[in-house]
Write a protein that holds these residues in place. Structure first.
Motif, PDB file in Angstrom:
ATOM      1  N   MET A   1      40.959  39.168  40.088  1.00  9.74           N
ATOM      2  CA  MET A   1      39.926  38.201  40.467  1.00  9.74           C
ATOM      3  C   MET A   1      39.218  38.632  41.737  1.00  9.74           C
ATOM      4  O   MET A   1      38.021  38.493  41.859  1.00  9.74           O
ATOM      5  CB  MET A   1      40.543  36.817  40.640  1.00  9.74           C
ATOM      6  N   VAL A   2      39.974  39.171  42.686  1.00  9.78           N
ATOM      7  CA  VAL A   2      39.395  39.627  43.948  1.00  9.78           C
ATOM      8  C   VAL A   2      38.418  40.761  43.700  1.00  9.78           C
ATOM      9  O   VAL A   2      37.395  40.864  44.350  1.00  9.78           O
ATOM     10  CB  VAL A   2      40.512  40.056  44.931  1.00  9.78           C
TER      11      VAL A   2
ATOM     12  N   ALA B   1      51.257  37.055  38.634  1.00 12.71           N
ATOM     13  CA  ALA B   1      50.275  36.285  39.402  1.00 12.71           C
ATOM     14  C   ALA B   1      49.545  37.173  40.403  1.00 12.71           C
ATOM     15  O   ALA B   1      48.324  37.065  40.569  1.00 12.71           O
ATOM     16  CB  ALA B   1      50.964  35.123  40.119  1.00 12.71           C
TER      17      ALA B   1
ATOM     18  N   THR C   1      47.025  39.197  38.532  1.00 10.70           N
ATOM     19  CA  THR C   1      45.884  38.369  38.128  1.00 10.70           C
ATOM     20  C   THR C   1      44.976  38.108  39.319  1.00 10.70           C
ATOM     21  O   THR C   1      43.758  38.214  39.207  1.00 10.70           O
ATOM     22  CB  THR C   1      46.386  37.042  37.526  1.00 10.70           C
ATOM     23  N   ARG C   2      45.579  37.786  40.474  1.00 11.56           N
ATOM     24  CA  ARG C   2      44.762  37.540  41.669  1.00 11.56           C
ATOM     25  C   ARG C   2      43.997  38.780  42.095  1.00 11.56           C
ATOM     26  O   ARG C   2      42.850  38.700  42.486  1.00 11.56           O
ATOM     27  CB  ARG C   2      45.643  37.050  42.817  1.00 11.56           C
ATOM     28  N   SER C   3      44.631  39.945  42.005  1.00 13.06           N
ATOM     29  CA  SER C   3      43.947  41.169  42.429  1.00 13.06           C
ATOM     30  C   SER C   3      42.782  41.475  41.502  1.00 13.06           C
ATOM     31  O   SER C   3      41.765  42.002  41.934  1.00 13.06           O
ATOM     32  CB  SER C   3      44.907  42.345  42.508  1.00 13.06           C
TER      33      SER C   3
ATOM     34  N   SER D   1      36.409  33.817  39.223  1.00 13.38           N
ATOM     35  CA  SER D   1      37.146  32.991  40.167  1.00 13.38           C
ATOM     36  C   SER D   1      38.100  32.122  39.369  1.00 13.38           C
ATOM     37  O   SER D   1      37.832  31.790  38.220  1.00 13.38           O
ATOM     38  CB  SER D   1      36.183  32.110  40.975  1.00 13.38           C
ATOM     39  N   PRO D   2      39.224  31.733  39.951  1.00 12.09           N
ATOM     40  CA  PRO D   2      40.185  30.934  39.191  1.00 12.09           C
ATOM     41  C   PRO D   2      39.630  29.580  38.784  1.00 12.09           C
ATOM     42  O   PRO D   2      40.118  28.972  37.863  1.00 12.09           O
ATOM     43  CB  PRO D   2      41.375  30.782  40.141  1.00 12.09           C
TER      44      PRO D   2
END
Length: 143
Positions: free
Chosen positions: A125-126, A118, A121-123, A131-132
């Motif tokens: 997106m950043v 997770a 995945t977030r990094s 965007s999620p």
């Protein structure tokens, strides 16, 4: 003596081979800066890498050796090392034994690996990928 040409045309490489220097690669292929390699997509981590990282970090945090943990888990030391390095895809029985030897449950081990995924995945997106909620933009989701 055979008169046939070598079977080089029958060999299918598992990984794409880099174009010869100066060839520019296939037409329409994305190019990087002049003289530099083409841009590469970020590599998605493999589950075995994430699980291995969690096992190794926990073992090192407990200041234990591979030998100690492998004996407690009844796993060969070379195999446990390969699991920690993400070289082997361990069975759930092996993962449960390694986790238990470290004082963790299998669920704890898998949850920690899931958290790592997770974070990765977030990094991504950043860094501007998506965007999620991009796939839901414009949709009304009822509660």
């Amino acid at each position: 003596m055979s008169t046939h040409a070598p079977n080089e045309s029958r060999v299918i490489p598992l990984r794409p081979q880099a174009p010869a220097p100066g060839s520019g690669g296939p037409a329409g292929a994305p190019r990087g800066p002049v003289g530099g390699p083409p841009p590469r997509a970020p590599r998605e981590p493999l589950w075995r890498d994430l699980v291995g990282d969690v096992l190794r970090r926990e073992r090192l945090a407990q200041e234990r050796t591979l030998k100690d943990v492998s004996e407690a888990a009844r796993i060969s030391m070379p195999y446990l090392s390969e699991v920690e390095r993400g070289r082997k895809e361990a069975s759930s029985e092996v993962l449960a034994a390694a986790a238990q030897a470290l004082g963790l449950g299998l669920a704890d081990l898998l949850l920690r690996a899931g958290d790592e995924l997770a974070l990765h995945t977030r990094s991504r997106m950043v860094r501007g990928r998506t965007s999620p909620t991009a796939q839901y933009d414009g949709l009304c989701l009822a509660a």
